[in-house]
Write an enzyme that holds these catalytic residues in place. Sequence first.
Site, PDB file in Angstrom:
ATOM      1  N   TYR A 189       0.821  -1.213   0.000  1.00  0.00           N
ATOM      2  CA  TYR A 189       0.000   0.000   0.000  1.00  0.00           C
ATOM      3  C   TYR A 189       0.856   1.265   0.000  1.00  0.00           C
ATOM      4  CZ  TYR A 189      -4.685  -1.978   0.865  1.00  0.00           C
ATOM      5  OH  TYR A 189      -5.895  -2.619   0.751  1.00  0.00           O
TER       6      TYR A 189
ATOM      7  N   LYS B 236       3.218 -15.446   1.835  1.00  0.00           N
ATOM      8  CA  LYS B 236       3.368 -16.135   0.546  1.00  0.00           C
ATOM      9  C   LYS B 236       4.859 -16.394   0.358  1.00  0.00           C
ATOM     10  CE  LYS B 236       1.773 -17.796  -3.337  1.00  0.00           C
ATOM     11  NZ  LYS B 236       0.890 -18.995  -3.407  1.00  0.00           N
TER      12      LYS B 236
ATOM     13  N   ASP C 295      -2.939 -18.360   0.177  1.00  0.00           N
ATOM     14  CA  ASP C 295      -3.974 -19.036  -0.627  1.00  0.00           C
ATOM     15  C   ASP C 295      -4.636 -20.143   0.187  1.00  0.00           C
ATOM     16  OD1 ASP C 295      -1.508 -20.322  -0.725  1.00  0.00           O
ATOM     17  OD2 ASP C 295      -1.651 -20.900  -2.836  1.00  0.00           O
TER      18      ASP C 295
ATOM     19  N   ASP D 136      -6.325  -7.119   4.107  1.00  0.00           N
ATOM     20  CA  ASP D 136      -7.468  -6.446   3.489  1.00  0.00           C
ATOM     21  C   ASP D 136      -8.384  -7.490   2.840  1.00  0.00           C
ATOM     22  OD1 ASP D 136      -9.024  -4.297   2.367  1.00  0.00           O
ATOM     23  OD2 ASP D 136      -8.070  -4.739   0.445  1.00  0.00           O
TER      24      ASP D 136
HETATM   25  C1  IPM Z   1     -10.336  -1.421   4.244  1.00  0.00           C
HETATM   26  C2  IPM Z   1     -10.610  -0.757   2.925  1.00  0.00           C
HETATM   27  C3  IPM Z   1      -9.476   0.203   2.589  1.00  0.00           C
HETATM   28  C4  IPM Z   1      -8.206  -0.588   2.515  1.00  0.00           C
HETATM   29  C5  IPM Z   1      -9.691   1.036   1.303  1.00  0.00           C
HETATM   30  C6  IPM Z   1     -10.973   1.826   1.347  1.00  0.00           C
HETATM   31  C7  IPM Z   1      -8.522   1.930   1.019  1.00  0.00           C
HETATM   32  O1  IPM Z   1     -10.802  -1.705   1.919  1.00  0.00           O
HETATM   33  O2  IPM Z   1     -10.148  -0.697   5.237  1.00  0.00           O
HETATM   34  O3  IPM Z   1     -10.349  -2.656   4.298  1.00  0.00           O
HETATM   35  O4  IPM Z   1      -7.912  -1.201   1.481  1.00  0.00           O
HETATM   36  O5  IPM Z   1      -7.472  -0.606   3.515  1.00  0.00           O
HETATM   37 MG    MG Z   2     -10.913  -3.690   2.628  1.00  0.00          MG
END
Ligand code: IPM
Ligand code: MG
Length: 361
Positions: A141, A191, A223, A247
């Site tokens: 990210y 992974k 996975d 996520d």
């Molecule tokens: C989450 C959401 C966020 C993320 C998005 C909205 C940026 O999906 O908090 O799970 O990916 O962290």
């Molecule tokens: Mg999310």
Amino acid sequence: MNLNILVLPGDGIGEEVTREAVRVLQHVARKHRHTLQLTEGLLGGVAIHRTGTPLPDETVRLAVDADATLLGAVGLPEFDTAPPERRPEKGLLGIRKALGVFANLRPVRAYRALLDSSPLKNALVEGTDMIIVRELTGGIYYGTPRGISGAGAEERAVNSMVYTRPEIERVARMAFTLARGRRRKVASVDKSNVLENSQLWRRVVTEIAAEFPEVALEHILVDNCAMQLILNPRRFDIVLTENMFGDILSDEGAVLAGSIGMLPSASIGARKPSGAWVGLYEPVHGSAPDIAGQNKANPLGAIGSVAAMLEYSFGLKEEAAAINAAVEAVLDSGRVTADLKPAGAPATTSQVGDAVIEALS
Ligand code: IPM
Ligand code: MG
């Protein structure tokens, strides 16, 4: 106690669910004689509209000054084709980073009253009780280099999954510490059969595990984890994983809980001198623009996030437990929103807020 809280309703259903969460917070504060100092700020698409940026400096300042921040959701379809820098989500990533909330706790529980709401067989889901500990301020990210370059056949896109040793150590310690107060099991997800990044992750997590001899550690490939979550969710206690895997897996966890509208989350980082965690609290769900403004959204994830805030940022365990018990009572009563497929007519967002407050009284 004086509770100084910043509220960032954000976009879409964020505003509706946050309104109910704040009402519950006000009720609990009054009942337990805490003084509540609420400030409201801008984040996400609404902030782009009003200020031109998804995370105004003023919002960062307010969040740093507050004891804790309650967030609704961010994201608006009109920004779907905007570059990452000018998207509402950038505001969310920015505030997580600015507050240094590196550990995102996402509890996944199968409530008895909701067993029929899950598409999975009751016998399989029943008894599920885990916390996904998602690393929140590193990994793909945030890693650089990133971006899209070139044109035509030469066009290419790059993202980088980057972790440093200290980033892995601190979130692993958080996971093991939580496990110690629960069923003493950590499943670390990676992974490592493909990614060097995961190889470091696995090695560092194994080292940290040695500090917690009473906790059992297993490593599981992402996975396989995705499959095991559905095949045998009860085997999991703490699931520790990096940002993007967390996520994805936490949305899968929503299926176990009956609806993504149910899931709260706590993002915590450093401790303040008082011992309280610096915290950002938000439901796991998104802004759901398709149902926004219709008083239909499930506010229980946001209300559960208030409970998490009282527990982690303020150490108010009794108040937190009262909210969680009220949520459970409301589920049992069947006064729930459409996503939970109630037998009778679905309740509205505000009716669910009313029901939680009645259950607390
Ligand atoms: C989450 C959401 C966020 C993320 C998005 C909205 C940026 O999906 O908090 O799970 O990916 O962290
Ligand atoms: Mg999310």
